[in-house]
Design an enzyme around this catalytic site. Structure first.
Site, PDB file in Angstrom:
ATOM      1  N   SER A 264       0.967  -1.101  -0.056  1.00 61.34           N
ATOM      2  CA  SER A 264       0.006   0.174   0.008  1.00 61.34           C
ATOM      3  C   SER A 264       0.877   1.240   0.089  1.00 61.34           C
ATOM      4  CB  SER A 264      -0.812  -0.108   1.156  1.00 61.34           C
ATOM      5  OG  SER A 264      -1.345   1.401   1.391  1.00 61.34           O
TER       6      SER A 264
ATOM      7  N   HIS B 287      -1.165  -1.373  -4.138  1.00 58.60           N
ATOM      8  CA  HIS B 287      -2.652  -0.903  -3.589  1.00 58.60           C
ATOM      9  C   HIS B 287      -2.366   0.409  -3.494  1.00 58.60           C
ATOM     10  CE1 HIS B 287      -6.242  -1.747  -1.442  1.00 58.60           C
ATOM     11  NE2 HIS B 287      -5.556  -0.876  -0.511  1.00 58.60           N
TER      12      HIS B 287
ATOM     13  N   ASP C 270      -4.659   3.791  -1.818  1.00 62.58           N
ATOM     14  CA  ASP C 270      -5.689   4.270  -0.882  1.00 62.58           C
ATOM     15  C   ASP C 270      -6.309   5.539  -1.187  1.00 62.58           C
ATOM     16  OD1 ASP C 270      -6.105   1.713   0.432  1.00 62.58           O
ATOM     17  OD2 ASP C 270      -4.198   2.029   1.261  1.00 62.58           O
TER      18      ASP C 270
ATOM     19  N   MET D 130      -8.761   8.328   0.027  1.00 60.40           N
ATOM     20  CA  MET D 130      -9.441   8.733   1.311  1.00 60.40           C
ATOM     21  C   MET D 130      -9.850  10.252   1.123  1.00 60.40           C
ATOM     22  SD  MET D 130      -7.192   7.299   4.135  1.00 60.40           S
ATOM     23  CE  MET D 130      -6.633   5.459   4.263  1.00 60.40           C
TER      24      MET D 130
ATOM     25  N   HIS E 205      -8.201   1.442  -4.236  1.00 59.10           N
ATOM     26  CA  HIS E 205      -9.191   1.427  -3.053  1.00 59.10           C
ATOM     27  C   HIS E 205      -9.780   2.798  -2.754  1.00 59.10           C
ATOM     28  CE1 HIS E 205      -9.905   0.006   1.287  1.00 59.10           C
ATOM     29  NE2 HIS E 205     -10.916   0.005   0.771  1.00 59.10           N
TER      30      HIS E 205
ATOM     31  N   MET F 234     -11.899   4.979  -0.763  1.00 61.64           N
ATOM     32  CA  MET F 234     -12.710   5.288   0.509  1.00 61.64           C
ATOM     33  C   MET F 234     -13.458   6.486   0.576  1.00 61.64           C
ATOM     34  SD  MET F 234      -9.764   3.554   2.968  1.00 61.64           S
ATOM     35  CE  MET F 234      -8.574   3.610   1.567  1.00 61.64           C
TER      36      MET F 234
ATOM     37  N   MET G  68     -11.991  -5.981   4.678  1.00 61.43           N
ATOM     38  CA  MET G  68     -11.345  -5.119   5.332  1.00 61.43           C
ATOM     39  C   MET G  68     -11.094  -5.674   6.887  1.00 61.43           C
ATOM     40  SD  MET G  68     -10.188  -2.262   3.734  1.00 61.43           S
ATOM     41  CE  MET G  68      -9.391  -1.602   5.010  1.00 61.43           C
TER      42      MET G  68
ATOM     43  N   ASP H  91      -6.955  -6.486   3.657  1.00 68.09           N
ATOM     44  CA  ASP H  91      -6.368  -5.143   3.805  1.00 68.09           C
ATOM     45  C   ASP H  91      -6.426  -4.402   5.165  1.00 68.09           C
ATOM     46  OD1 ASP H  91      -5.303  -2.638   3.310  1.00 68.09           O
ATOM     47  OD2 ASP H  91      -7.065  -2.008   2.011  1.00 68.09           O
TER      48      ASP H  91
HETATM   49  C1  DX5 Z   1      -6.518   1.388   5.456  1.00 68.36           C
HETATM   50  C2  DX5 Z   1      -6.018   1.020   4.001  1.00 68.36           C
HETATM   51  C3  DX5 Z   1      -5.037   0.211   4.017  1.00 68.36           C
HETATM   52  C4  DX5 Z   1      -3.635   0.524   4.710  1.00 68.36           C
HETATM   53  C5  DX5 Z   1      -3.139  -0.695   5.200  1.00 68.36           C
HETATM   54  O1  DX5 Z   1      -7.618   2.241   5.256  1.00 68.36           O
HETATM   55  O2  DX5 Z   1      -7.123   0.401   3.319  1.00 68.36           O
HETATM   56  O3  DX5 Z   1      -4.588  -0.214   2.711  1.00 68.36           O
HETATM   57  O4  DX5 Z   1      -2.594   1.151   3.816  1.00 68.36           O
HETATM   58  O5  DX5 Z   1      -2.075  -0.420   6.100  1.00 68.36           O
HETATM   59  P1  DX5 Z   1      -1.396  -1.532   7.028  1.00 68.36           P
HETATM   60  O6  DX5 Z   1      -0.756  -2.390   6.326  1.00 68.36           O
HETATM   61  O7  DX5 Z   1      -0.337  -0.628   7.664  1.00 68.36           O
HETATM   62  O8  DX5 Z   1      -2.324  -1.887   8.033  1.00 68.36           O
HETATM   63 ZN    ZN Z   2      -6.749  -0.283   1.099  1.00 64.01          ZN
END
Ligand code: DX5
Ligand code: ZN
Length: 216
Positions: A9, A34, A36, A38, A67, A69, A138, A176
């Site tokens: 990620s 990956h 993320d 947000m 991903h 969010m 998740m 994840d």
């Molecule tokens: C959380 C994200 C993850 C995050 C995982 O909201 O969707 O992808 O980066 O991070 P780790 O592996 O540090 O838990």
């Molecule tokens: Zn993620």
């Protein structure tokens, strides 16, 4: 059975040097990244937007597993398709017509995923299982890297894996959040085949060995 994939990620990379983060993933011999996204609304944190994806696109052939969010993921499908994402995963909990968003992702030529939070009833995903390429369970509440794995999600993973087998489907089952060699192994035994790792990957002293152990 899908071959196991490790998707580091980008959230756990240095945000002032994303290109270096991409190189780190390539140097570990991996093929997925990956990403993320947000919005500070669906989750209580803000990461970055499609411009980062667009700027990284010419630098790498990594498969961009994005991903979303976001409260309104449907509004951003086009932007991430243009930016060069290969795969977009949206949450069942977000404020959108899920089936319509999945259709829009696919008609933009991308792979489509559906995600659920750790406390969601996995039966909520049943209507979408025949139209997605990936299901994301998740294993932490989304928003931040570095959280601890929530073991109760293993039941949801087993439920989704059983549904996949029942349907003869081949969508990927991704986990994840809080994924380490140990929690990854438990998810794999439950049926997961796609492992997102942020903190554990970027902090690993030997990232190739970490990825190999996660998929062994
Ligand atoms: C959380 C994200 C993850 C995050 C995982 O909201 O969707 O992808 O980066 O991070 P780790 O592996 O540090 O838990
Ligand atoms: Zn993620």
């Amino acid at each position: 059975m899908n071959p196991a994939v490790v998707a580091p990620s980008l959230l756990a990379a240095n945000h002032g040097a994303f290109a270096q983060g991409v190189r780190t993933v390539e140097e570990a011999g991996l093929t997925w990244l990956h990403v993320d996204i947000m919005d500070g609304h669906f989750v209580p944190n803000i990461s970055f937007g499609p411009q980062v994806v667009a700027d990284l696109r010419p630098l790498t052939k990594l498969h961009f597993d994005v991903h979303l969010m976001l409260s309104h993921p449907d509004r951003y499908v086009e932007a991430f398709a243009q930016a060069g994402a290969e795969r977009l995963t949206v949450h069942v909990e977000a404020d959108h017509d899920v089936a319509k968003t999945i259709a829009a992702i696919k008609s933009a030529g991308l792979s489509a995923g559906i995600a659920m939070n750790p406390d969601a009833d996995p039966r909520r995903l049943l209507p979408y299982l025949d139209s997605v390429d990936l299901v994301l369970c998740m294993t932490v509440f989304p928003g931040f890297g570095g959280q601890s794995f929530i073991p109760s999600v293993l039941d949801s993973i087993r439920f989704i894996a059983a549904e996949r087998a029942k349907r003869g489907a081949s969508f990927r089952l991704e986990v994840d959040g809080g994924i380490t060699v140990e929690t990854g192994r438990r998810c794999r035994e439950a049926g997961a085949d796609t492992f997102v790792a942020g903190t554990a990957f970027f902090k690993a002293p030997d990232r190739k060995a970490f990825a190999a152990a996660l998929t062994a």
